[in-house]
Design a protein around this motif. Structure first.
Motif, PDB file in Angstrom:
ATOM      1  N   SER A  71      43.032  42.413  36.196  1.00 35.37           N
ATOM      2  CA  SER A  71      42.999  41.723  34.909  1.00 35.37           C
ATOM      3  C   SER A  71      41.701  42.021  34.163  1.00 35.37           C
ATOM      4  CB  SER A  71      43.131  40.214  35.114  1.00 35.37           C
ATOM      5  OG  SER A  71      41.981  39.715  35.782  1.00 35.37           O
ATOM      6  N   LYS A  72      41.687  41.648  32.887  1.00 34.69           N
ATOM      7  CA  LYS A  72      40.472  41.790  32.085  1.00 34.69           C
ATOM      8  C   LYS A  72      39.328  40.979  32.701  1.00 34.69           C
ATOM      9  CE  LYS A  72      38.659  40.668  27.468  1.00 34.69           C
ATOM     10  NZ  LYS A  72      38.996  40.180  26.105  1.00 34.69           N
ATOM     11  N   THR A  73      39.641  39.781  33.188  1.00 32.65           N
ATOM     12  CA  THR A  73      38.620  38.938  33.809  1.00 32.65           C
ATOM     13  C   THR A  73      38.041  39.592  35.048  1.00 32.65           C
ATOM     14  OG1 THR A  73      39.686  36.921  33.004  1.00 32.65           O
ATOM     15  CG2 THR A  73      38.184  36.692  34.867  1.00 32.65           C
ATOM     16  N   MET A  74      38.893  40.171  35.880  1.00 38.46           N
ATOM     17  CA  MET A  74      38.427  40.841  37.086  1.00 38.46           C
ATOM     18  C   MET A  74      37.525  42.009  36.741  1.00 38.46           C
ATOM     19  SD  MET A  74      42.025  40.760  39.183  1.00 38.46           S
ATOM     20  CE  MET A  74      41.495  41.809  40.527  1.00 38.46           C
ATOM     21  N   ILE A  75      37.903  42.763  35.724  1.00 38.27           N
ATOM     22  CA  ILE A  75      37.091  43.907  35.301  1.00 38.27           C
ATOM     23  C   ILE A  75      35.730  43.435  34.812  1.00 38.27           C
ATOM     24  CG2 ILE A  75      36.869  45.722  33.555  1.00 38.27           C
ATOM     25  CD1 ILE A  75      39.919  46.087  33.764  1.00 38.27           C
ATOM     26  N   MET A  76      35.720  42.392  33.987  1.00 37.61           N
ATOM     27  CA  MET A  76      34.459  41.891  33.449  1.00 37.61           C
ATOM     28  C   MET A  76      33.567  41.347  34.565  1.00 37.61           C
ATOM     29  SD  MET A  76      35.621  40.126  29.876  1.00 37.61           S
ATOM     30  CE  MET A  76      33.944  39.882  29.344  1.00 37.61           C
ATOM     31  N   GLU A  77      34.165  40.734  35.584  1.00 35.94           N
ATOM     32  CA  GLU A  77      33.377  40.176  36.675  1.00 35.94           C
ATOM     33  C   GLU A  77      32.695  41.259  37.506  1.00 35.94           C
ATOM     34  OE1 GLU A  77      36.120  37.761  38.842  1.00 35.94           O
ATOM     35  OE2 GLU A  77      35.699  35.963  37.657  1.00 35.94           O
ATOM     36  N   HIS A  78      33.305  42.444  37.577  1.00 35.76           N
ATOM     37  CA  HIS A  78      32.758  43.490  38.428  1.00 35.76           C
ATOM     38  C   HIS A  78      31.989  44.563  37.668  1.00 35.76           C
ATOM     39  CE1 HIS A  78      34.462  42.488  42.385  1.00 35.76           C
ATOM     40  NE2 HIS A  78      35.410  41.909  41.687  1.00 35.76           N
ATOM     41  N   VAL A  79      32.250  44.720  36.384  1.00 29.44           N
ATOM     42  CA  VAL A  79      31.608  45.803  35.625  1.00 29.44           C
ATOM     43  C   VAL A  79      30.564  45.277  34.638  1.00 29.44           C
ATOM     44  CG1 VAL A  79      32.034  47.802  34.130  1.00 29.44           C
ATOM     45  CG2 VAL A  79      33.695  47.201  35.900  1.00 29.44           C
TER      46      VAL A  79
END
Length: 222
Positions: free
Chosen positions: A171-179
């Protein structure tokens, strides 16, 4: 990859944040032990760099608390304390590595990368491959067949995250949390923009499109 830095010295923190940022890492910074422990407990990180001498709560106490919470985050201790006893104590409370100050950034980076390789348990930790897409994690290069793909640091980090999750919708949230770091505004369209640019670079001129949007859920590389 997302790194938590718990360091109260502004110059040291700025030095590490700048260096890791240039290598494509997202860095969250806490200037005291209490904030650092809160961030590590509430947000997902791939690794942490923790100073020992901190305001409010010392670094060893932070690490000990995390281990009691069963938090497996890989931790590198930074310290001006150089005695064998200090190093042993740091490792005994749950640190994975111990680096004495002053230190060379290249050594800190190498130690972080080694921890991440062990944590990810990759059989080939120096590269990732999906179809004819290949990523060299050591040289920070990506290739589609024989064509080298020019990537900015954040694009490289984003592609690495997608490749490490091949076949899984992120998800967008997962991407933002890791990148990106936790201060990033979730209302912006930066993820969509970066995905669009990355897709253009990766899939341009090829029949097989590797990056796919799953409507209402996120993105998948397969």
């Amino acid at each position: 990859m997302r790194i938590l830095l718990i360091e109260d010295d502004p110059k040291t923190a700025a030095f590490i944040i700048k260096g890791l940022g240039q290598e494509g890492f997202a860095v969250d910074h806490a200037a005291d032990g209490e904030i650092g422990l809160h961030l590590a407990s509430e947000f997902p990180f791939d690794a942490a760099v923790v100073d020992i001498m901190l305001p409010k709560r010392d670094g060893l106490s932070v690490i000990e608390c995390l281990r009691k919470q069963q938090n497996p985050i890989p931790v590198i201790v930074l310290s001006a304390r150089s005695s064998v006893e200090d190093r042993i104590k740091g490792l005994q409370v749950g640190a994975d590595d111990y680096l004495m100050k002053p230190f060379a950034f290249s050594e800190l980076l190498a130690r972080i990368q080694a921890l991440l390789r062990r944590a990810s348990a990759q059989t080939d930790p120096t590269s990732l491959t999906v179809a004819d897409l290949r990523m060299d994690l050591v040289r920070k290069k990506a290739f589609r067949a024989d064509r080298e793909i020019e990537l900015q640091p954040k694009e490289f980090s984003l592609l690495e995250y997608l490749m490490r999750n091949t076949g899984r919708v992120v998800s967008k949230t997962m991407i933002m949390e890791h990148v990106w770091d936790y201060n990033f505004d979730p209302q912006t369209n930066v993820v969509e923009t970066r995905i669009c640019r990355l897709r253009e670079k990766i899939d341009r001129g090829t029949e097989a499109k590797l990056i796919r949007t799953v409507r209402g859920m996120g993105y998948v590389l397969e």
